[in-house]
Design a protein around this motif. Structure first.
Motif, PDB file in Angstrom:
ATOM      1  N   VAL A  46      -1.567  10.914  15.847  1.00 40.51           N
ATOM      2  CA  VAL A  46      -1.477  10.766  14.393  1.00 40.51           C
ATOM      3  C   VAL A  46      -0.699   9.476  14.109  1.00 40.51           C
ATOM      4  CG1 VAL A  46      -0.564  11.747  12.255  1.00 40.51           C
ATOM      5  CG2 VAL A  46      -1.578  13.253  13.985  1.00 40.51           C
ATOM      6  N   ASP A  47      -1.299   8.569  13.386  1.00 42.40           N
ATOM      7  CA  ASP A  47      -0.697   7.278  13.073  1.00 42.40           C
ATOM      8  C   ASP A  47       0.329   7.448  11.953  1.00 42.40           C
ATOM      9  OD1 ASP A  47      -0.020   4.691  12.364  1.00 42.40           O
ATOM     10  OD2 ASP A  47      -2.099   4.003  12.133  1.00 42.40           O
ATOM     11  N   ARG A  48       1.602   7.422  12.341  1.00 41.71           N
ATOM     12  CA  ARG A  48       2.689   7.635  11.372  1.00 41.71           C
ATOM     13  C   ARG A  48       2.717   6.593  10.271  1.00 41.71           C
ATOM     14  NH1 ARG A  48       2.423  10.964  15.728  1.00 41.71           N
ATOM     15  NH2 ARG A  48       4.216  12.302  15.948  1.00 41.71           N
ATOM     16  N   ALA A  49       2.167   5.420  10.511  1.00 42.81           N
ATOM     17  CA  ALA A  49       2.161   4.362   9.501  1.00 42.81           C
ATOM     18  C   ALA A  49       1.255   4.698   8.317  1.00 42.81           C
ATOM     19  CB  ALA A  49       1.711   3.043  10.128  1.00 42.81           C
ATOM     20  N   LEU A  50       0.382   5.700   8.468  1.00 40.52           N
ATOM     21  CA  LEU A  50      -0.517   6.064   7.375  1.00 40.52           C
ATOM     22  C   LEU A  50       0.206   6.784   6.239  1.00 40.52           C
ATOM     23  CD1 LEU A  50      -3.634   7.290   9.385  1.00 40.52           C
ATOM     24  CD2 LEU A  50      -3.276   5.058   8.286  1.00 40.52           C
ATOM     25  N   GLY A  51       1.313   7.445   6.529  1.00 42.43           N
ATOM     26  CA  GLY A  51       2.034   8.201   5.499  1.00 42.43           C
ATOM     27  C   GLY A  51       2.402   7.366   4.285  1.00 42.43           C
ATOM     28  N   PRO A  52       3.123   6.250   4.474  1.00 41.36           N
ATOM     29  CA  PRO A  52       3.460   5.419   3.316  1.00 41.36           C
ATOM     30  C   PRO A  52       2.230   4.845   2.617  1.00 41.36           C
ATOM     31  CG  PRO A  52       4.857   4.865   5.189  1.00 41.36           C
ATOM     32  CD  PRO A  52       3.805   5.808   5.695  1.00 41.36           C
ATOM     33  N   LEU A  53       1.191   4.543   3.386  1.00 41.60           N
ATOM     34  CA  LEU A  53      -0.038   4.017   2.771  1.00 41.60           C
ATOM     35  C   LEU A  53      -0.694   5.080   1.890  1.00 41.60           C
ATOM     36  CD1 LEU A  53      -1.531   2.080   5.831  1.00 41.60           C
ATOM     37  CD2 LEU A  53      -0.263   1.139   3.872  1.00 41.60           C
ATOM     38  N   LEU A  54      -0.746   6.304   2.390  1.00 44.45           N
ATOM     39  CA  LEU A  54      -1.305   7.400   1.592  1.00 44.45           C
ATOM     40  C   LEU A  54      -0.475   7.635   0.333  1.00 44.45           C
ATOM     41  CD1 LEU A  54      -2.193   9.821   4.505  1.00 44.45           C
ATOM     42  CD2 LEU A  54      -3.830   8.891   2.853  1.00 44.45           C
ATOM     43  N   SER A  55       0.840   7.645   0.493  1.00 49.80           N
ATOM     44  CA  SER A  55       1.734   7.873  -0.654  1.00 49.80           C
ATOM     45  C   SER A  55       1.599   6.786  -1.708  1.00 49.80           C
ATOM     46  CB  SER A  55       3.192   7.940  -0.189  1.00 49.80           C
ATOM     47  OG  SER A  55       3.411   9.062   0.612  1.00 49.80           O
ATOM     48  N   GLY A  56       1.268   5.585  -1.284  1.00 54.10           N
ATOM     49  CA  GLY A  56       1.180   4.460  -2.204  1.00 54.10           C
ATOM     50  C   GLY A  56      -0.173   4.274  -2.867  1.00 54.10           C
ATOM     51  N   LEU A  57      -1.098   5.186  -2.642  1.00 54.23           N
ATOM     52  CA  LEU A  57      -2.445   5.033  -3.209  1.00 54.23           C
ATOM     53  C   LEU A  57      -2.517   5.265  -4.714  1.00 54.23           C
ATOM     54  CD1 LEU A  57      -4.687   6.684  -0.461  1.00 54.23           C
ATOM     55  CD2 LEU A  57      -4.568   4.257  -1.080  1.00 54.23           C
ATOM     56  N   GLY A  58      -1.513   5.905  -5.295  1.00 56.40           N
ATOM     57  CA  GLY A  58      -1.526   6.138  -6.735  1.00 56.40           C
ATOM     58  C   GLY A  58      -2.527   7.188  -7.167  1.00 56.40           C
ATOM     59  N   CYS A  59      -2.664   8.216  -6.342  1.00 54.96           N
ATOM     60  CA  CYS A  59      -3.595   9.304  -6.646  1.00 54.96           C
ATOM     61  C   CYS A  59      -2.920  10.625  -6.279  1.00 54.96           C
ATOM     62  CB  CYS A  59      -4.896   9.135  -5.870  1.00 54.96           C
ATOM     63  SG  CYS A  59      -4.679   9.197  -4.082  1.00 54.96           S
ATOM     64  N   ASP A  60      -3.598  11.711  -6.587  1.00 51.95           N
ATOM     65  CA  ASP A  60      -3.086  13.036  -6.235  1.00 51.95           C
ATOM     66  C   ASP A  60      -3.661  13.435  -4.876  1.00 51.95           C
ATOM     67  OD1 ASP A  60      -1.795  13.163  -8.671  1.00 51.95           O
ATOM     68  OD2 ASP A  60      -3.423  14.251  -9.650  1.00 51.95           O
ATOM     69  N   LEU A  61      -2.796  13.466  -3.854  1.00 47.83           N
ATOM     70  CA  LEU A  61      -3.213  13.857  -2.511  1.00 47.83           C
ATOM     71  C   LEU A  61      -3.311  15.372  -2.417  1.00 47.83           C
ATOM     72  CD1 LEU A  61      -0.858  11.537  -0.417  1.00 47.83           C
ATOM     73  CD2 LEU A  61      -3.279  11.150  -0.957  1.00 47.83           C
ATOM     74  N   VAL A  62      -4.394  15.855  -1.825  1.00 46.06           N
ATOM     75  CA  VAL A  62      -4.628  17.291  -1.665  1.00 46.06           C
ATOM     76  C   VAL A  62      -5.184  17.513  -0.261  1.00 46.06           C
ATOM     77  CG1 VAL A  62      -5.961  19.289  -2.476  1.00 46.06           C
ATOM     78  CG2 VAL A  62      -5.129  17.595  -4.126  1.00 46.06           C
ATOM     79  N   TRP A  63      -4.574  18.432   0.490  1.00 48.89           N
ATOM     80  CA  TRP A  63      -5.134  18.791   1.788  1.00 48.89           C
ATOM     81  C   TRP A  63      -6.472  19.493   1.581  1.00 48.89           C
ATOM     82  CZ3 TRP A  63      -2.991  16.204   5.370  1.00 48.89           C
ATOM     83  CH2 TRP A  63      -1.614  16.036   5.478  1.00 48.89           C
ATOM     84  N   ALA A  64      -7.480  19.065   2.331  1.00 48.43           N
ATOM     85  CA  ALA A  64      -8.798  19.707   2.321  1.00 48.43           C
ATOM     86  C   ALA A  64      -9.185  19.910   3.783  1.00 48.43           C
ATOM     87  CB  ALA A  64      -9.818  18.854   1.593  1.00 48.43           C
ATOM     88  N   THR A  65      -8.609  20.934   4.386  1.00 46.31           N
ATOM     89  CA  THR A  65      -8.691  21.115   5.821  1.00 46.31           C
ATOM     90  C   THR A  65      -8.605  22.592   6.195  1.00 46.31           C
ATOM     91  OG1 THR A  65      -7.527  20.653   7.907  1.00 46.31           O
ATOM     92  CG2 THR A  65      -6.195  20.646   5.907  1.00 46.31           C
TER      93      THR A  65
END
Length: 166
Positions: A46-65
């Motif tokens: 799991v690429d830990r660097a993706l966390g800040p990128l996901l948080s910075g997208l300016g959208c509502d993140l929702v797990w779909a898994t």
């Protein structure tokens, strides 16, 4: 924009944030009682660097898994994400139904309820795209990633550009 509707990003785990297949990885995720635990040795991919990128997208993140709340317990902390909402998905009963739709497609359209949405997954197919185009009243980006690589920073840059349109 005042009153703007935020885009929803539906985020898968297996094959998206947690790659599988390819060198040194199982061809498919292992049994859930092994794969969805913090002791899964493959979590190192799991690429830990993706966390800040996901948080910075300016959208509502929702797990779909299929991980459901387990994504908040195991994957979220690896990425430095706060607890996220979990999509109300039907029980996982295999990938595609007789109609070739993925098991989550109908639920994601229902949950989005006309809002613009991005669905990031490794299993999106033509039938899913056709269903969303016919049944969803808003904009949608169905973004498929290769399961052996998963989502990458350049993928998120493309997604950020798309989200920025709204």
């Amino acid at each position: 924009m005042i009153g703007a509707v935020r885009t929803v990003l539906f985020l898968d785990v297996d094959g998206t944030l947690l790659p599988f297949g390819g060198a040194g990885m199982p061809a498919v995720p292992e049994a859930p009682e092994v794969w969805t635990t913090a002791s899964n040795p493959h979590l190192a991919r799991v690429d830990r660097a993706l966390g800040p990128l996901l948080s910075g997208l300016g959208c509502d993140l929702v797990w779909a898994t299929a991980w459901m709340d387990g994504a908040n317990e195991v994957i979220g902390p690896l990425l430095g994400l706060p607890p996220l909402p979990v999509a109300d998905l039907p029980a996982y009963a295999g990938g595609q139904g007789d109609d070739r739709l993925q098991w989550k497609t109908r639920a994601l359209v229902r949950i989005a309820d006309g809002r613009p949405f991005v669905w990031v997954d490794d299993v999106i197919g033509d039938a899913d795209r056709e269903f969303v185009a016919a049944e969803h009243d808003g904009e949608a980006l169905l973004y498929r990633v290769p399961s052996e690589v998963g989502v990458t920073a350049p993928d998120l840059a493309v997604i950020a550009e798309w989200i920025g349109r709204f």
